[in-house]
Design an enzyme around this catalytic site. Structure first.
Site, PDB file in Angstrom:
ATOM      1  CB  ALA A  21      48.138 -16.765 -32.801  1.00  0.00           C
ATOM      2  CB  CYS A 169      54.084 -10.944 -31.095  1.00  0.00           C
ATOM      3  SG  CYS A 169      54.665 -11.547 -29.519  1.00  0.00           S
TER       4      CYS A 169
END
Ligand code: ZN
Length: 325
Positions: A21, A169
């Site tokens: 990301a 995450c």
């Protein structure tokens, strides 16, 4: 930045480690600024990445493309004249100096502290500035580190935090708008460094995106730092056991297996597996097969991602059995 500034950006070469990301978004900003890029990533594009990894699309998943190669194709389509190189590889102590040499800046797009300390120690060794970058949940942090390395990441934390001691995450997920803000800040710091500006207020920029807050934590260069002061670079000590290294991947129920040094003939491996395993996908970069309830994605450099298990020992055994060690 004017014509002279733009000329500097056209001349710059940046290594982006990790095309998830944040790394993908920063690579996108730098490519559109005209910067030459080397893209390093060990993974392939999966459908559940698309919620936050804005560089990729559904067709990359169907094509089974490695992230580095998919990113190279998308960014080259923005400007075919740009120099963009893809390296489908796992960054480790044994290859980081070769990969980083010749670049003007390193971008940390990784999702783990082991890789960041390797980048820190390699950047100090080569005298290359770098930008630490992390996003999780709705917040994140950016720290630009000068070519002098003072202060460095080890001045902030002398050693990588122990696993389980920090949010990942895996435990918190990550929201795309937070990624966009953090990646934007990191790209801005990168462009300022490439333009030759000294880093104002060195330290950690912490941003909370949901309740909008920005803080800069000053990080003084620490006397006795094993990185920028004593220059011992502990993260560059190469593991010489020759064993395959198996490590859990963040948030994935999957294990990354990296054998010592190999080069695999994926076509030959596919022929050998036919009949025993179900071959799901094959292209010049990867071979994916399912056997024993595990989905295994093998890369041409010998690495594999074994999905369906969170047990590194089981994944290493699976690798030894079906690919061979
Ligand atoms: Zn330091």
């Amino acid at each position: 930045v004017g014509a002279a500034g733009q000329a500097r950006l056209y001349d710059a070469k940046v290594l982006v480690v990790g095309l998830g990301a944040t790394g993908g978004a920063i690579a996108g900003s730098l490519a559109r600024a005209g910067v030459a890029l080397t893209l390093v990533d060990r993974d392939h594009v999966e459908r559940h990445n698309l919620q936050r990894q804005s560089l990729f699309c559904d067709a990359d998943v169907d094509a089974g493309l490695p992230k580095a190669e998919a990113a190279r194709r998308h960014l080259s389509a923005v400007d075919p004249a740009l120099s963009i190189r893809a390296e489908v590889a796992d960054l480790h102590a044994g290859n980081v100096l070769r990969l980083a040499r010749g670049h003007d800046l390193i971008i940390d797009g990784t999702d783990n502290f082991a890789a960041r300390y390797i980048i820190n120690d390699a950047a100090l060794t080569l005298g290359i500035p770098w930008v630490y970058c992390a996003a999780v949940g709705a917040h994140g942090a950016v720290m630009p580190i000068a070519a002098s390395g003072k202060p460095c990441l080890r001045c902030l934390h002398p050693d990588p935090p122990p696993p389980g001691s920090h949010e990942t995450c895996d435990t918190s997920g990550v929201l795309q708008p937070a990624v966009a803000v953090i990646a934007g800040l990191a790209a801005m710091e990168a462009i300022k460094i490439l333009l030759g500006q000294a880093i104002e207020s060195p330290g950690l920029r912490y941003v909370e995106v949901w309740d909008l807050g920005l803080q800069i934590f000053a990080v003084p260069a620490r006397p006795g730092c094993a990185g920028c002061d004593r220059r011992e670079m502990p993260a560059l000590a190469v593991d010489a056991t020759g064993d395959a290294i198996a490590s859990l991947l963040c948030g994935r129920d999957a294990v990354h297996v990296r054998p010592a040094e190999t080069e695999l003939d994926l076509a030959l491996l596919a022929r050998r597996l036919r009949g025993a395993a179900e071959i799901e996908l094959q292209n010049p970069y990867i071979l994916r097969f399912v056997v024993d309830g595990l989905e295994t994605t093998v890369f041409a450099d010998g690495r594999a991602i074994v999905k369906g298990s969170d047990d590194p020992a089981r994944a290493r055994g699976h690798y030894a059995r079906w690919i061979g060690l």
